[in-house]
Design a protein around this motif. Structure first.
Motif, PDB file in Angstrom:
ATOM      1  N   GLU A  40       0.798  -1.228   0.000  1.00 51.63           N
ATOM      2  CA  GLU A  40       0.000   0.000   0.000  1.00 51.63           C
ATOM      3  C   GLU A  40       0.831   1.278   0.000  1.00 51.63           C
ATOM      4  O   GLU A  40       0.268   2.365  -0.150  1.00 51.63           O
ATOM      5  CB  GLU A  40      -0.925   0.023   1.221  1.00 51.63           C
TER       6      GLU A  40
ATOM      7  N   ASP B 160      -4.620   4.505   6.243  1.00 49.61           N
ATOM      8  CA  ASP B 160      -6.076   4.642   6.215  1.00 49.61           C
ATOM      9  C   ASP B 160      -6.483   6.030   5.720  1.00 49.61           C
ATOM     10  O   ASP B 160      -7.467   6.174   4.981  1.00 49.61           O
ATOM     11  CB  ASP B 160      -6.659   4.385   7.602  1.00 49.61           C
TER      12      ASP B 160
ATOM     13  N   LYS C  43      -5.920   6.237   1.950  1.00 49.55           N
ATOM     14  CA  LYS C  43      -6.954   5.449   1.273  1.00 49.55           C
ATOM     15  C   LYS C  43      -8.252   6.237   1.211  1.00 49.55           C
ATOM     16  O   LYS C  43      -8.930   6.264   0.173  1.00 49.55           O
ATOM     17  CB  LYS C  43      -7.164   4.127   2.014  1.00 49.55           C
TER      18      LYS C  43
ATOM     19  N   GLU D 257      -8.012   9.074  -1.396  1.00 53.54           N
ATOM     20  CA  GLU D 257      -8.119   8.640  -2.796  1.00 53.54           C
ATOM     21  C   GLU D 257      -9.574   8.577  -3.272  1.00 53.54           C
ATOM     22  O   GLU D 257      -9.845   8.688  -4.467  1.00 53.54           O
ATOM     23  CB  GLU D 257      -7.483   7.264  -2.967  1.00 53.54           C
TER      24      GLU D 257
END
Length: 282
Positions: free
Chosen positions: A32, A272, A275, A278
């Motif tokens: 990630e 987190d 993410k 995004e």
């Protein structure tokens, strides 16, 4: 907002050595993020501990983390020993980022650029007149690839546009109880629990809502505390704003800003937040 790059994260080898939990998490979520490994020389120096260059070479060769980039093992305040470590590492077939430490000769900087495409500038954290030193060294480096260790003031990044830099400053919310709220365009405001005891301005309310936050939760102490390893509301909001800022910085100036993850929950919070970022359309 879809980013064209993975979240840039810097992790110190020293911190990974402090327990299995951090390494386990870093491996679990490795796909990630973009990983820059710091040798841990500065932290080890502060704790009156040192690594050998052979040990560091072995660690880099064997770690399953497979870092995208890694910084050489430098020796704080010792130019010759730092260059010697670089030479030993290169002779072992490794490709570290050399560290040009403050106080070193410019001839050493040029030597390092002959050995590697990018050089890291160290000795900036907590040093006197570091702004003046950065101006001086950047005027010599010019447009060559460079990483500024522990130095990321926006005016300098906008002017000199280093390839990359890093900071641990993003985590001050869960460390010090002050929430840095990013409003876009490089602008920030700093808030604490006291600012939410009464209903805040409409502008602040909108900013909190933008990051999925609740002003009622921020008026309570639990909104500012970690509980059972769950990050506080203030921490989540600040981290989401930070992810947006890192993305903006890359888009506007081409600068990759590595967020320092010093403990396992730092890494979880960062990944987190990126993410979540995004998925947004700013």
């Amino acid at each position: 907002m879809s980013t064209s790059f993975k979240p840039p994260v810097l992790i110190s080898r020293y911190m990974l050595d402090q327990g299995k939990d951090f390494l386990s998490l870093a491996l679990q979520r490795r796909k990630e993020y973009e990983l820059l490994i710091d040798s841990g020389a500065f932290t080890a120096f502060q704790k009156n501990f040192s690594y050998t260059v052979q040990d560091y070479i072995s660690w880099i060769s064997k770690t399953k983390l497979a870092p995208d980039k890694y910084i050489q093992l430098d020796v704080i305040g010792d130019e010759q020993a730092t260059v010697k470590n670089l030479d030993i590492t290169l002779q072992a077939g490794q490709n570290p980022i050399p560290v040009f430490t403050r106080g070193s000769k410019l001839s050493t900087l040029e030597y390092m650029y002959k050995q590697a495409p990018m050089v890291a500038v160290g000795g900036l954290v907590g040093s006197r007149n570091r702004n003046g030193y950065v101006k001086w060294v950047m005027n010599h480096i010019k447009s060559r690839p460079v990483h500024l260790l522990g130095f990321a003031p926006l005016p300098f990044l906008a002017r000199y546009k280093p390839t990359s830099c890093d900071t641990s400053g993003w985590g001050q919310t869960h460390r010090y109880g002050q929430m840095r709220l990013y409003s876009g365009g490089g602008k920030w405001s700093v808030l604490s629990k006291q600012d939410f005891l009464a209903k805040p301005s409409k502008k602040v309310q909108n900013q909190i809502a933008l990051y999925g936050g609740d002003i009622y939760q921020l008026s309570k102490m639990d909104g500012w505390r970690f509980k059972n390893r769950v990050p506080s509301t203030s921490t989540v909001i600040a981290a989401r704003g930070w992810a947006r800022y890192v993305t903006d910085l890359k888009s506007r100036y081409g600068v990759t800003l590595y967020s320092v993850a010093g403990v396992p929950h730092d890494l979880e919070i960062l990944l987190d937040a990126f993410k979540w970022n995004e998925e947004q359309t700013w």
